[in-house]
Motif scaffolding. Sequence first.
Motif, PDB file in Angstrom:
ATOM      1  N   ILE A 214       0.856  -0.958  -0.072  1.00  0.00           N
ATOM      2  CA  ILE A 214       0.041  -0.009  -0.029  1.00  0.00           C
ATOM      3  C   ILE A 214       0.792   1.247   0.069  1.00  0.00           C
ATOM      4  CG2 ILE A 214      -1.813   1.570   1.242  1.00  0.00           C
ATOM      5  CD1 ILE A 214      -2.581  -1.332   2.503  1.00  0.00           C
ATOM      6  N   LEU A 215       0.742   2.148  -0.876  1.00  0.00           N
ATOM      7  CA  LEU A 215       1.441   3.435  -1.028  1.00  0.00           C
ATOM      8  C   LEU A 215       0.489   4.629  -0.732  1.00  0.00           C
ATOM      9  CD1 LEU A 215       3.301   1.466  -2.461  1.00  0.00           C
ATOM     10  CD2 LEU A 215       3.707   3.271  -4.296  1.00  0.00           C
ATOM     11  N   TRP A 216       0.942   5.331   0.146  1.00  0.00           N
ATOM     12  CA  TRP A 216       0.204   6.621   0.769  1.00  0.00           C
ATOM     13  C   TRP A 216       0.885   7.944   0.750  1.00  0.00           C
ATOM     14  CZ3 TRP A 216      -4.560   7.478   2.769  1.00  0.00           C
ATOM     15  CH2 TRP A 216      -4.783   8.629   3.553  1.00  0.00           C
ATOM     16  N   HIS A 217       0.407   8.963   0.147  1.00  0.00           N
ATOM     17  CA  HIS A 217       0.885  10.069   0.110  1.00  0.00           C
ATOM     18  C   HIS A 217      -0.455  11.126   0.567  1.00  0.00           C
ATOM     19  CE1 HIS A 217       3.634  13.525  -0.570  1.00  0.00           C
ATOM     20  NE2 HIS A 217       4.522  12.860  -0.443  1.00  0.00           N
ATOM     21  N   GLN A 218      -0.203  11.518   1.710  1.00  0.00           N
ATOM     22  CA  GLN A 218      -1.304  12.525   2.203  1.00  0.00           C
ATOM     23  C   GLN A 218      -0.825  13.436   3.462  1.00  0.00           C
ATOM     24  OE1 GLN A 218      -3.283  12.382   4.930  1.00  0.00           O
ATOM     25  NE2 GLN A 218      -4.822  13.783   4.435  1.00  0.00           N
ATOM     26  N   GLY A 219      -1.459  14.465   3.651  1.00  0.00           N
ATOM     27  CA  GLY A 219      -1.268  15.187   4.969  1.00  0.00           C
ATOM     28  C   GLY A 219      -1.118  16.547   4.824  1.00  0.00           C
ATOM     29  N   GLU A 220      -1.293  16.984   3.607  1.00  0.00           N
ATOM     30  CA  GLU A 220      -1.247  18.488   3.211  1.00  0.00           C
ATOM     31  C   GLU A 220      -2.410  19.295   3.953  1.00  0.00           C
ATOM     32  OE1 GLU A 220       1.144  16.924  -0.230  1.00  0.00           O
ATOM     33  OE2 GLU A 220      -0.671  16.290   1.046  1.00  0.00           O
ATOM     34  N   ALA A 221      -3.680  18.527   4.069  1.00  0.00           N
ATOM     35  CA  ALA A 221      -4.856  18.807   4.579  1.00  0.00           C
ATOM     36  C   ALA A 221      -4.979  18.725   5.924  1.00  0.00           C
ATOM     37  CB  ALA A 221      -6.049  18.169   4.030  1.00  0.00           C
ATOM     38  N   ASP A 222      -3.892  18.092   6.590  1.00  0.00           N
ATOM     39  CA  ASP A 222      -4.042  18.087   8.195  1.00  0.00           C
ATOM     40  C   ASP A 222      -2.616  18.640   8.872  1.00  0.00           C
ATOM     41  OD1 ASP A 222      -6.082  15.876   8.436  1.00  0.00           O
ATOM     42  OD2 ASP A 222      -5.153  15.274   6.740  1.00  0.00           O
ATOM     43  N   PHE A 223      -2.108  19.314   8.178  1.00  0.00           N
ATOM     44  CA  PHE A 223      -0.608  19.917   8.664  1.00  0.00           C
ATOM     45  C   PHE A 223      -0.908  20.521  10.111  1.00  0.00           C
ATOM     46  CE2 PHE A 223      -1.913  23.565   6.798  1.00  0.00           C
ATOM     47  CZ  PHE A 223      -0.949  24.780   7.286  1.00  0.00           C
ATOM     48  N   ASN A 224      -2.184  21.130  10.331  1.00  0.00           N
ATOM     49  CA  ASN A 224      -2.477  22.001  11.425  1.00  0.00           C
ATOM     50  C   ASN A 224      -2.928  21.065  12.690  1.00  0.00           C
ATOM     51  OD1 ASN A 224      -1.823  24.598  10.920  1.00  0.00           O
ATOM     52  ND2 ASN A 224      -3.686  25.175   9.752  1.00  0.00           N
ATOM     53  N   THR A 225      -3.033  19.802  12.125  1.00  0.00           N
ATOM     54  CA  THR A 225      -3.292  18.738  13.349  1.00  0.00           C
ATOM     55  C   THR A 225      -2.486  17.666  13.489  1.00  0.00           C
ATOM     56  OG1 THR A 225      -4.914  17.646  11.909  1.00  0.00           O
ATOM     57  CG2 THR A 225      -5.854  19.387  13.168  1.00  0.00           C
ATOM     58  N   TYR A 226      -1.243  17.980  13.276  1.00  0.00           N
ATOM     59  CA  TYR A 226      -0.215  16.901  13.021  1.00  0.00           C
ATOM     60  C   TYR A 226      -0.062  16.169  14.321  1.00  0.00           C
ATOM     61  CZ  TYR A 226       2.598  20.171  15.838  1.00  0.00           C
ATOM     62  OH  TYR A 226       3.183  20.977  16.719  1.00  0.00           O
ATOM     63  N   ASP A 227      -0.325  16.812  15.440  1.00  0.00           N
ATOM     64  CA  ASP A 227      -0.096  15.936  16.721  1.00  0.00           C
ATOM     65  C   ASP A 227      -0.889  14.782  17.066  1.00  0.00           C
ATOM     66  OD1 ASP A 227      -2.360  18.031  16.888  1.00  0.00           O
ATOM     67  OD2 ASP A 227      -2.583  18.025  18.841  1.00  0.00           O
ATOM     68  N   THR A 228      -2.260  14.592  16.115  1.00  0.00           N
ATOM     69  CA  THR A 228      -2.741  13.345  16.081  1.00  0.00           C
ATOM     70  C   THR A 228      -3.005  12.662  15.014  1.00  0.00           C
ATOM     71  OG1 THR A 228      -4.884  14.806  15.414  1.00  0.00           O
ATOM     72  CG2 THR A 228      -4.616  14.446  17.991  1.00  0.00           C
ATOM     73  N   TYR A 229      -2.089  13.223  13.977  1.00  0.00           N
ATOM     74  CA  TYR A 229      -1.847  12.674  12.611  1.00  0.00           C
ATOM     75  C   TYR A 229      -1.492  10.961  13.110  1.00  0.00           C
ATOM     76  CZ  TYR A 229      -1.366  11.766   7.750  1.00  0.00           C
ATOM     77  OH  TYR A 229      -1.287  11.359   6.389  1.00  0.00           O
ATOM     78  N   LYS A 230      -0.354  10.821  13.691  1.00  0.00           N
ATOM     79  CA  LYS A 230       0.242   9.325  13.655  1.00  0.00           C
ATOM     80  C   LYS A 230      -0.861   8.431  14.185  1.00  0.00           C
ATOM     81  CE  LYS A 230       4.184   6.762  15.395  1.00  0.00           C
ATOM     82  NZ  LYS A 230       4.756   6.590  14.186  1.00  0.00           N
ATOM     83  N   GLN A 231      -1.835   8.701  15.051  1.00  0.00           N
ATOM     84  CA  GLN A 231      -2.823   7.847  15.675  1.00  0.00           C
ATOM     85  C   GLN A 231      -3.781   7.504  14.433  1.00  0.00           C
ATOM     86  OE1 GLN A 231      -2.920   6.105  18.636  1.00  0.00           O
ATOM     87  NE2 GLN A 231      -4.149   4.842  17.382  1.00  0.00           N
ATOM     88  N   ARG A 232      -3.991   8.716  13.720  1.00  0.00           N
ATOM     89  CA  ARG A 232      -5.254   8.369  12.829  1.00  0.00           C
ATOM     90  C   ARG A 232      -4.394   7.477  11.586  1.00  0.00           C
ATOM     91  NH1 ARG A 232      -6.811  14.506  11.395  1.00  0.00           N
ATOM     92  NH2 ARG A 232      -4.748  14.877  12.302  1.00  0.00           N
ATOM     93  N   PHE A 233      -3.396   7.734  11.165  1.00  0.00           N
ATOM     94  CA  PHE A 233      -2.777   6.951  10.104  1.00  0.00           C
ATOM     95  C   PHE A 233      -2.531   5.372  10.693  1.00  0.00           C
ATOM     96  CE2 PHE A 233       1.159   6.201   7.121  1.00  0.00           C
ATOM     97  CZ  PHE A 233       0.440   5.744   6.251  1.00  0.00           C
ATOM     98  N   ASP A 234      -1.940   5.167  12.068  1.00  0.00           N
ATOM     99  CA  ASP A 234      -2.126   3.758  12.480  1.00  0.00           C
ATOM    100  C   ASP A 234      -3.319   3.174  12.477  1.00  0.00           C
ATOM    101  OD1 ASP A 234       0.619   4.133  12.877  1.00  0.00           O
ATOM    102  OD2 ASP A 234       0.264   4.515  15.285  1.00  0.00           O
ATOM    103  N   ASP A 235      -4.465   3.872  12.768  1.00  0.00           N
ATOM    104  CA  ASP A 235      -5.828   3.257  12.576  1.00  0.00           C
ATOM    105  C   ASP A 235      -6.134   3.077  11.377  1.00  0.00           C
ATOM    106  OD1 ASP A 235      -5.961   3.665  15.310  1.00  0.00           O
ATOM    107  OD2 ASP A 235      -7.297   5.461  15.294  1.00  0.00           O
ATOM    108  N   LEU A 236      -5.841   3.890  10.237  1.00  0.00           N
ATOM    109  CA  LEU A 236      -6.064   3.518   8.861  1.00  0.00           C
ATOM    110  C   LEU A 236      -5.267   2.234   8.552  1.00  0.00           C
ATOM    111  CD1 LEU A 236      -7.354   4.283   6.035  1.00  0.00           C
ATOM    112  CD2 LEU A 236      -5.360   6.009   5.833  1.00  0.00           C
TER     113      LEU A 236
END
Length: 322
Positions: A214-236
């Motif tokens: 699986i190849l993923w490239h995303q995050g531009e829309a979430d740069f202001n909520t980076y502190d919770t991004y890892k958990q959301r990506f782990d869940d995905l």
Amino acid sequence: MTTATPLISFVVISTLAEFCASLSSVFKSTIVVFKRAIPARASRFLTSAIVDLDGITRLFKDNLKVYEFITATGELTTEKLDEVESYLNDKHNIGIPSIRGEDIIMFLSGQSNMHGFVESWIGVKPTNIVWWHDSTLSWESEPVSGVKSFGDYTAFELAESYPDKTIRVIKDTHPAQSINGWDPLSSRGYLQEGIDEVNNALNTIEGRETIDAILWHQGEADFNTYDTYKQRFDDLQANWKSESFANDTTPVICGELTNDKTDWNFDNINSVLDSYNTDGKQYTACALTKDLEMRSDHIHFTAQGYKDGGVLYANILKQWIK
């Protein structure tokens, strides 16, 4: 003509954990024998099985078929090893992922930098790449609408490196969207849409039930909520890997955002993405793409950036291709 090798026997084990430990011991004890008889498989199959006892645990929870092979009386022939190896590789991807079939199947997801732009290919596109077109339920020789991105150039690089394999690309992307759109409770439904598309594609390939990466490239829309991004990506990732087309050892490769310091500052979210190279997660990695050539909007990469990034993604994926 078959090559017979002795199989070391062991006592029936009372618990699965003990069984896995004993199985590892058996494999280790027989490696020398297999190296003499079947050198090409000794390192890539037996040693890989030792590396990932969690994978062995999953395998034996699901099916005792290989247990029956390994504990069979008599001799282990190359024909029997063929069947064991095929089962491990195709059904459970045990040990370090080993992409060894005629096809390499990748699922691409994310926002615009994985979606891409309508542009001509840089270089001559190899002929051993096909893209899934869900609207027509068919494999075609060009991406949907002709758009090309990091993932498409990853396929380009892999196709050049492995001319004997067909590179199959399944792409479901959503430009300008937050990772929240991939939450299973989101009304946008991106997670299920991608799952359905992968299953549709696999249904057309006889004998294939799983994808390779699986190849993923995303995050531009979430740069202001980076502190919770890892958990959301782990869940995905966990949601993807709970599907029948993947498992715990399916590689997930993400990529950094641009390194712009004028209009945008993606340093924080890039640090989150980079952490997948150091956090001990064996099957998730980040391609270091931030310094590649970008467009004037300082968000998207150029065609050359996509091509160079495709090489970076592919180089990570190649560690699992035998």
